[in-house]
Design a protein around this motif. Structure first.
Motif, PDB file in Angstrom:
ATOM      1  N   LEU A 244     -11.197 -59.250  49.337  1.00 44.26           N
ATOM      2  CA  LEU A 244     -11.791 -58.335  50.303  1.00 44.26           C
ATOM      3  C   LEU A 244     -11.003 -58.351  51.609  1.00 44.26           C
ATOM      4  N   ASP A 245     -10.955 -57.216  52.260  1.00 43.40           N
ATOM      5  CA  ASP A 245     -10.294 -57.131  53.550  1.00 43.40           C
ATOM      6  C   ASP A 245     -10.946 -58.097  54.540  1.00 43.40           C
ATOM      7  N   ALA A 246     -10.124 -58.678  55.405  1.00 42.12           N
ATOM      8  CA  ALA A 246     -10.625 -59.670  56.366  1.00 42.12           C
ATOM      9  C   ALA A 246     -11.740 -59.120  57.232  1.00 42.12           C
ATOM     10  N   ALA A 247     -11.771 -57.807  57.446  1.00 43.05           N
ATOM     11  CA  ALA A 247     -12.845 -57.211  58.235  1.00 43.05           C
ATOM     12  C   ALA A 247     -14.199 -57.388  57.562  1.00 43.05           C
ATOM     13  N   GLU A 248     -14.198 -57.588  56.232  1.00 42.67           N
ATOM     14  CA  GLU A 248     -15.441 -57.756  55.488  1.00 42.67           C
ATOM     15  C   GLU A 248     -15.608 -59.158  54.930  1.00 42.67           C
ATOM     16  N   MET A 249     -14.548 -59.978  54.965  1.00 42.00           N
ATOM     17  CA  MET A 249     -14.658 -61.340  54.442  1.00 42.00           C
ATOM     18  C   MET A 249     -13.660 -62.242  55.163  1.00 42.00           C
ATOM     19  N   SER A 250     -14.144 -62.889  56.219  1.00 43.74           N
ATOM     20  CA  SER A 250     -13.301 -63.848  56.934  1.00 43.74           C
ATOM     21  C   SER A 250     -13.650 -65.284  56.569  1.00 43.74           C
ATOM     22  N   THR A 252     -13.288 -67.416  54.224  1.00 42.81           N
ATOM     23  CA  THR A 252     -12.526 -67.831  53.059  1.00 42.81           C
ATOM     24  C   THR A 252     -11.232 -68.458  53.561  1.00 42.81           C
ATOM     25  N   GLY A 253     -10.565 -69.205  52.709  1.00 47.05           N
ATOM     26  CA  GLY A 253      -9.417 -69.973  53.168  1.00 47.05           C
ATOM     27  C   GLY A 253      -8.272 -69.143  53.702  1.00 47.05           C
ATOM     28  N   TYR A 254      -7.994 -68.006  53.052  1.00 42.45           N
ATOM     29  CA  TYR A 254      -6.861 -67.166  53.432  1.00 42.45           C
ATOM     30  C   TYR A 254      -7.315 -65.704  53.483  1.00 42.45           C
ATOM     31  N   PRO A 255      -7.992 -65.287  54.542  1.00 38.85           N
ATOM     32  CA  PRO A 255      -8.471 -63.900  54.623  1.00 38.85           C
ATOM     33  C   PRO A 255      -7.327 -62.908  54.466  1.00 38.85           C
ATOM     34  N   LEU A 298     -22.884 -65.371  58.190  1.00 37.75           N
ATOM     35  CA  LEU A 298     -24.040 -64.986  57.381  1.00 37.75           C
ATOM     36  C   LEU A 298     -23.836 -63.607  56.751  1.00 37.75           C
ATOM     37  N   ALA A 299     -23.199 -62.701  57.487  1.00 31.56           N
ATOM     38  CA  ALA A 299     -22.908 -61.387  56.908  1.00 31.56           C
ATOM     39  C   ALA A 299     -21.899 -61.505  55.770  1.00 31.56           C
ATOM     40  N   ASP A 300     -20.886 -62.360  55.948  1.00 31.69           N
ATOM     41  CA  ASP A 300     -19.929 -62.611  54.865  1.00 31.69           C
ATOM     42  C   ASP A 300     -20.649 -63.155  53.634  1.00 31.69           C
ATOM     43  N   ALA A 301     -21.564 -64.102  53.853  1.00 29.54           N
ATOM     44  CA  ALA A 301     -22.305 -64.694  52.736  1.00 29.54           C
ATOM     45  C   ALA A 301     -23.154 -63.641  52.033  1.00 29.54           C
ATOM     46  N   GLN A 302     -23.730 -62.722  52.787  1.00 29.58           N
ATOM     47  CA  GLN A 302     -24.521 -61.657  52.160  1.00 29.58           C
ATOM     48  C   GLN A 302     -23.646 -60.748  51.310  1.00 29.58           C
ATOM     49  N   ARG A 303     -22.436 -60.472  51.803  1.00 30.63           N
ATOM     50  CA  ARG A 303     -21.520 -59.656  50.994  1.00 30.63           C
ATOM     51  C   ARG A 303     -21.105 -60.400  49.725  1.00 30.63           C
ATOM     52  N   ALA A 304     -20.842 -61.696  49.851  1.00 32.64           N
ATOM     53  CA  ALA A 304     -20.480 -62.488  48.671  1.00 32.64           C
ATOM     54  C   ALA A 304     -21.634 -62.520  47.672  1.00 32.64           C
ATOM     55  N   ALA A 305     -22.852 -62.669  48.184  1.00 31.43           N
ATOM     56  CA  ALA A 305     -24.021 -62.693  47.294  1.00 31.43           C
ATOM     57  C   ALA A 305     -24.209 -61.360  46.593  1.00 31.43           C
ATOM     58  N   LEU A 306     -23.906 -60.259  47.285  1.00 29.12           N
ATOM     59  CA  LEU A 306     -24.026 -58.951  46.647  1.00 29.12           C
ATOM     60  C   LEU A 306     -23.046 -58.821  45.485  1.00 29.12           C
ATOM     61  N   VAL A 307     -21.823 -59.315  45.657  1.00 24.08           N
ATOM     62  CA  VAL A 307     -20.860 -59.305  44.550  1.00 24.08           C
ATOM     63  C   VAL A 307     -21.438 -60.080  43.362  1.00 24.08           C
ATOM     64  N   PHE A 308     -22.041 -61.233  43.659  1.00 23.96           N
ATOM     65  CA  PHE A 308     -22.595 -62.057  42.582  1.00 23.96           C
ATOM     66  C   PHE A 308     -23.760 -61.340  41.894  1.00 23.96           C
ATOM     67  N   VAL A 309     -24.673 -60.751  42.677  1.00 24.33           N
ATOM     68  CA  VAL A 309     -25.802 -60.026  42.085  1.00 24.33           C
ATOM     69  C   VAL A 309     -25.300 -58.856  41.240  1.00 24.33           C
ATOM     70  N   HIS A 310     -24.279 -58.180  41.726  1.00 18.59           N
ATOM     71  CA  HIS A 310     -23.734 -57.032  40.998  1.00 18.59           C
ATOM     72  C   HIS A 310     -23.232 -57.462  39.624  1.00 18.59           C
ATOM     73  N   LEU A 311     -22.487 -58.541  39.576  1.00 18.51           N
ATOM     74  CA  LEU A 311     -22.014 -59.052  38.287  1.00 18.51           C
ATOM     75  C   LEU A 311     -23.165 -59.570  37.442  1.00 18.51           C
ATOM     76  N   LEU A 312     -24.115 -60.225  38.080  1.00 22.94           N
ATOM     77  CA  LEU A 312     -25.268 -60.762  37.359  1.00 22.94           C
ATOM     78  C   LEU A 312     -26.061 -59.641  36.695  1.00 22.94           C
ATOM     79  N   SER A 313     -26.157 -58.498  37.371  1.00 25.32           N
ATOM     80  CA  SER A 313     -26.881 -57.368  36.786  1.00 25.32           C
ATOM     81  C   SER A 313     -26.175 -56.838  35.543  1.00 25.32           C
TER      82      SER A 313
END
Length: 325
Positions: A244-250, A252-255, A298-313
């Protein structure tokens, strides 16, 4: 696996003992939080953050049930949470072995859904699935980096391997899968190798599979992307959140300075799985200090959780189409 009073199940899913998963279970969520395969701390807190922010899917209901607005279904039915990996191992090799043992112990048709952890988490999950499955499968890796061993002339000597680390984990995964079964999506368009092995890199990459850089036209062409993935096969998805672009996911180790948008990533996941069967997935490399409660984290974590829910679905929606491995 284990849980205690501080552990929150993902999306309010029922907890289950991985040694006695209820009949009819289609998928199992597991946290494998460690950063032993990375020089950066923080990835060990991935399961904590994603579990915690997943409360947003359940906080307004006494007995919550997640519904997919596009499909009008409850795709998380039949999915359980088996908690976080509990092990006394302190080495990377030991934790990876424990992870493989966990996946091997799941019933054959239960899809392992793993919250990492650094990217080395992928290797034991894929290894366990490959060992217990008769049908081959492809790994679709969404990542800003190749995570292939191409340094020190390794492209010219593809059999050469350093011990598994987050920077070469996909070389080890490719060794397990066999030639041509790794599709790497969203990677940076350029790579650096030693001059004397540059000539060997294209053939090396072809032997691994296929690379679809973030700048590739297939990223924006649904039909072309589905052609790249193929149809009628089995697919394991690995999402390194630095795709994900750093604007949406910072967090992480290497945005990524140039990465995919969240909406684009979700769309590409849909395209990859539209004509294929999901056999497992992981979401890795969310990294933050456990005490960090900043709005950005917290916003990054919510985006990460959405990716997980999407795959889980996707795993849940397969409940009526499962076949033996």
């Amino acid at each position: 696996m284990s849980r205690d009073d501080r552990t929150t199940s993902f999306c309010g899913l029922p907890f289950a003992d991985p040694r006695s998963v209820p009949a009819g279970t289609v998928a199992a969520v597991a946290g494998v939080g460690h950063s032993l395969g990375s020089p950066h701390r923080g990835a060990e807190h991935g399961p904590f953050f994603l579990r915690t922010v997943s409360k947003e899917y359940t906080w307004s209901a006494a007995s919550a049930r997640v519904v997919d607005l596009r499909h009008g279904a409850a795709p998380l039915d039949g999915i359980v949470d088996v908690g976080d990996l509990a092990t006394t191992e302190t080495t990377l090799a030991g934790v990876l072995a424990a992870t493989r043992t966990f996946v091997t112990g799941l019933p054959p048709r239960v899809v392992p859904c793993v919250i990492g952890g650094d990217h080395t988490v992928t290797l034991p999950v894929v290894s366990a699935l490959a060992a217990r499955r008769a049908r081959p499968f492809t790994v679709v890796q969404f990542d800003h980096h190749l995570d292939l061993q191409i340094w020190e002339g390794a492209a010219a000597r593809p059999g050469k391997r350093d011990p598994v680390f987050h920077t070469n984990v996909m070389s080890h995964v490719s060794d397990v899968l066999g030639p041509g079964r790794l599709l790497q999506v969203g990677v940076f368009p350029f790579a650096t190798v030693e001059d004397d092995s540059a000539h060997a890199l294209p053939a090396f990459l072809r032997s691994v599979g296929r690379q679809v850089p973030v700048s590739a036209p297939e990223i924006d062409d649904a039909d072309a992307f589905r052609d790249v993935v193929g149809r009628g096969g089995d697919v394991y998805v690995s999402v390194d959140l630095d795709v994900l672009d750093a604007a949406e996911m910072s967090s992480t180790g290497y945005p990524a300075t140039v990465g995919l948008s969240l909406r684009r990533l979700l769309r590409l996941i849909d395209l990859a799985l539209a004509d294929n069967r999901l056999v497992g997935f992981d979401v890795v490399e969310f990294a933050a200090d456990r005490a960090d409660r900043s709005p950005k984290t917290l916003a990054d974590a919510q985006r990460a959780a959405l990716v997980f829910v999407h795959l889980l679905s996707w795993a849940g929606r397969q409940r009526d189409t499962r076949t033996d491995p």
